[in-house]
Design an enzyme around this catalytic site. Structure first.
Site, mmCIF file in Angstrom:
data_model
loop_
_atom_site.group_PDB
_atom_site.id
_atom_site.type_symbol
_atom_site.label_atom_id
_atom_site.label_comp_id
_atom_site.label_asym_id
_atom_site.label_seq_id
_atom_site.Cartn_x
_atom_site.Cartn_y
_atom_site.Cartn_z
ATOM 1 N N HIS A 17 0.672 -1.107 -0.086
ATOM 2 C CA HIS A 17 -0.018 -0.035 0.210
ATOM 3 C C HIS A 17 1.050 1.018 -0.096
ATOM 4 C CE1 HIS A 17 -3.775 2.193 1.870
ATOM 5 N NE2 HIS A 17 -3.275 3.029 0.804
ATOM 6 N N HIS A 19 1.608 4.604 -2.333
ATOM 7 C CA HIS A 19 1.073 5.954 -3.649
ATOM 8 C C HIS A 19 2.500 6.370 -3.989
ATOM 9 C CE1 HIS A 19 -3.522 5.220 -2.371
ATOM 10 N NE2 HIS A 19 -2.915 4.778 -1.531
ATOM 11 N N HIS A 197 -9.280 1.026 -1.431
ATOM 12 C CA HIS A 197 -9.333 1.294 -0.389
ATOM 13 C C HIS A 197 -10.945 1.024 0.422
ATOM 14 C CE1 HIS A 197 -5.869 2.817 -1.235
ATOM 15 N NE2 HIS A 197 -5.933 4.049 -0.371
ATOM 16 N N GLU A 200 -11.287 3.005 6.117
ATOM 17 C CA GLU A 200 -10.512 3.946 6.510
ATOM 18 C C GLU A 200 -11.076 5.028 7.371
ATOM 19 O OE1 GLU A 200 -6.475 6.615 5.656
ATOM 20 O OE2 GLU A 200 -8.122 6.458 3.892
ATOM 21 N N ASP A 278 1.483 3.484 2.548
ATOM 22 C CA ASP A 278 0.699 4.793 2.836
ATOM 23 C C ASP A 278 1.450 5.915 1.265
ATOM 24 O OD1 ASP A 278 -1.927 5.607 1.756
ATOM 25 O OD2 ASP A 278 -2.555 5.865 3.736
#
Length: 336
Positions: A17, A19, A197, A200, A278
């Site tokens: 995970h 980005h 996702h 969250e 992340d």
């Protein structure tokens, strides 16, 4: 913690995970702004870091998209990827499955080809120079329309053999997985893996939708699944991987304090959780920093850490033979 910290640094692990746009460090942002003659609203690296004082997902996304504006050319995406891979390799990452947001760039007039070819060249160099393998996850921006997602999937056509999966990110609340069910069905029909996702900031219902309507192969985040006992049972029974991001959870106030992070509870419940960074440039740490932070806050043992690393390989989209080779390396390290 010193011995445990060193153990974490050398622990072979995968990152699932990440980005890639979220690994844009202020120093590189400034360098690319200068190289591409892009005006940015900050006078110094320190001003950028001060701007990272956000407390929710939307405030983060606002600065995230502004920062991405310096990414203009193929070489920029190559440099961005290599900067991340260099840091990841130093953290013991041997395989990374990186998400990229083409719509963030194509909506600014940047050609899809410039984005993906820059990333792919960085991925090839990382494997050659760092021994770190990687794969691409094309993420749709959920605050945009279903048709925009379909357009992005069509644009990706010439590169589908070099894309492993599709994902779903950006503003979660108000944009349920259901909105993109047809796009994900089309992606799966073309042989792509599915992740999204969910849970969250969005409710447990979004996790149910990701499972039932998108047919996900894994869940990104998933923290709020803990609010639904039946959902926990289902995730455990299905062996569904959750890509948890501790420092991100703290920075975005998903948890108020790292001492309250539920990672050890998730492990105890039998959930297949992993640790990831992340958007590390924005959330204050790469993957080993996340391992260390949650290990210290929640008193994780070496066995817990090995379990997390094992989950990162078995939860990856790697072929079985590659997973087996990584697990053999992990076992040798853990038993050494």
């Amino acid at each position: 913690m010193t011995d445990l910290s060193q153990f974490i640094g050398g622990l072979p692990k995968a990152e699932l995970h990440l980005h890639i746009e979220g690994s844009l460090e202020p120093e590189l942002m400034f360098a690319l702004a200068q190289r591409n003659h892009v005006a940015i609203p900050y006078a110094s690296v320190e001003e950028v870091r001060a701007a990272y004082d956000f407390s929710n997902l939307q405030d983060f996304l606002d600065i995230y998209y502004a920062g991405a504006d310096v990414l203009r050319k193929r070489q920029d995406f190559h440099d961005l990827a290599m900067a991340y891979f260099t840091r990841a390799a130093a953290d013991g990452v041997v395989h990374a499955e990186i998400m990229f947001d083409p719509q963030t760039h194509t909506d600014r007039g940047i050609a899809f080809e410039e984005v993906i070819e820059g990333l792919l060249s960085g991925m090839r160099l990382a494997e050659t120079e760092l021994g770190l393998t990687s794969s691409l996850i094309l993420s749709f921006l959920r605050h945009l329309s279903e048709e925009a997602a379909f357009e992005t999937l069509r644009a990706a056509g010439p590169w589908l053999d070099r894309i492993t999966a599709v994902g779903l990110d950006s503003s979660e609340v108000g944009h349920p997985p259901e909105k993109f069910a047809r796009v994900f069905a089309a992606a799966r029909a073309q042989g792509l893996k599915i992740t999204a996702h969910a849970g969250e900031e969005g409710p447990p219902a979004y996790v149910h939708e990701a499972l039932d309507l998108l047919g996900v192969d894994r869940i990104d985040h998933g923290n709020r699944a803990l609010e639904d006992p039946a959902l926990i049972e289902r995730l455990v029974a299905e062996g569904m991987t959750l890509t948890v991001c501790p420092l991100s959870n703290h920075k975005l106030c998903v948890v108020d304090d790292m001492a309250d992070h539920p990672l050890d509870r998730m492990l105890a419940l039998g959930l297949k959780v992993t640790v990831n960074s992340d958007d590390p440039a924005y959330f204050g740490g790469y993957v080993a920093d996340n391992y260390r932070a949650v290990a210290k806050a929640r008193g994780l043992s070496r066995n817990d850490l090995v379990t997390l690393a094992r989950n990162s390989f078995t939860g990856s989209f790697l072929p079985p033979e590659a997973v087996a080779a990584h697990l053999e390396r992990l076992d040798a390290y853990a038993g050494g």
